[in-house]
Design an enzyme around this catalytic site. Sequence first.
Site, PDB file in Angstrom:
ATOM      1  N   ASP A 189       0.846  -1.192   0.000  1.00  0.00           N
ATOM      2  CA  ASP A 189       0.000   0.000   0.000  1.00  0.00           C
ATOM      3  C   ASP A 189       0.883   1.244   0.000  1.00  0.00           C
ATOM      4  O   ASP A 189       1.334   1.692   1.051  1.00  0.00           O
ATOM      5  CB  ASP A 189      -0.936   0.004   1.209  1.00  0.00           C
ATOM      6  CG  ASP A 189      -1.970   1.135   1.135  1.00  0.00           C
ATOM      7  OD1 ASP A 189      -1.762   2.087   0.363  1.00  0.00           O
ATOM      8  OD2 ASP A 189      -2.979   1.049   1.850  1.00  0.00           O
ATOM      9  N   HIS A 194       0.246   7.897   3.982  1.00  0.00           N
ATOM     10  CA  HIS A 194       0.861   7.236   5.122  1.00  0.00           C
ATOM     11  C   HIS A 194       2.359   7.522   5.259  1.00  0.00           C
ATOM     12  O   HIS A 194       3.006   6.970   6.149  1.00  0.00           O
ATOM     13  CB  HIS A 194       0.632   5.726   5.015  1.00  0.00           C
ATOM     14  CG  HIS A 194      -0.788   5.372   4.784  1.00  0.00           C
ATOM     15  ND1 HIS A 194      -1.781   5.622   5.717  1.00  0.00           N
ATOM     16  CD2 HIS A 194      -1.423   4.831   3.700  1.00  0.00           C
ATOM     17  CE1 HIS A 194      -2.948   5.227   5.226  1.00  0.00           C
ATOM     18  NE2 HIS A 194      -2.762   4.753   4.010  1.00  0.00           N
TER      19      HIS A 194
END
Length: 298
Positions: A189, A194
């Site tokens: 991911d 993030h």
Amino acid sequence: MPIDAAGALAAAPRVREIAWDPKDVQLYHLGIGAGRPATDPRELRYTLESRLHVLPSFATVAGGGAPGVIGTLSAPGVDVDLARVLHGGQRLRLHRPVPVRGRASAASRVVAVYDKGTAAVLVLRTEVTDADGPLWTDEAEVFVRGEGGWGGDRGPSGRPSPPPADPPDEDVERTVREDQALLYRLSGDWNPLHADPEFAARAGFERPVLHGLCTYGAALKAVVDTLLDGDVTRVRDYRTRFAGVVYPGETLRMRMWRTAGTGGAGSGGAGTGEVRVAVSAVERDDAPVLDDTVVRHG
């Protein structure tokens, strides 16, 4: 309109071949916080190849491709800005235990598109099958802010049910490492939300946040370790709604309740049932992180 609901629902499944090996499993386990303490026999089953067990939530990253949230954005009929996307929920059904090494076919398609007025909700279902038959089915529920209002089906209400009023059977805390998101993203991911402070700010966050699926995996590990005698093969179904974000460095509080008929620690693993879980961020006055979280087991 960026979302063509009819087109998304009518599109044929997209099929890809996936494969994984023990290294992928170990990296995922480290990414959700396994291996602390490093020499604990209960942790070595997640980190040492000679005694490796696969936590079922590994299925969400098996094959190393884009997770369901990202995969939904490339579905036919969908063209939206990643910065307006939120992962709303996740469900995983296990047909068999996930093997340590595998090769399988993953078929994904949008099975629902809901109009919430101020947002659209898409549900992407992925069916994974190997040479021996079905392995698992997962569903990712994706919220796209600002894309509702076309008069479509509103779908389920989505209101979370409150956790049980009784004291929990287990109440554990797990600290999230400062670099946890950087480690977890190596499993596939690569969403800059993030890792990139500028992108996180554009999405409305004070700094990069932890992947929801990282918290999802950490919560399942806590249930398996404390209430299922460490037996990963007992998990049958695992679902959650993402209620809030986690910032790396925070502490997760995981409260767990056995429901009627559940076999747990000290029961020899007998029985079937459910475990309800509520996950919150300790440093923010137990702000909810995961709601409506249920682990079904056998």
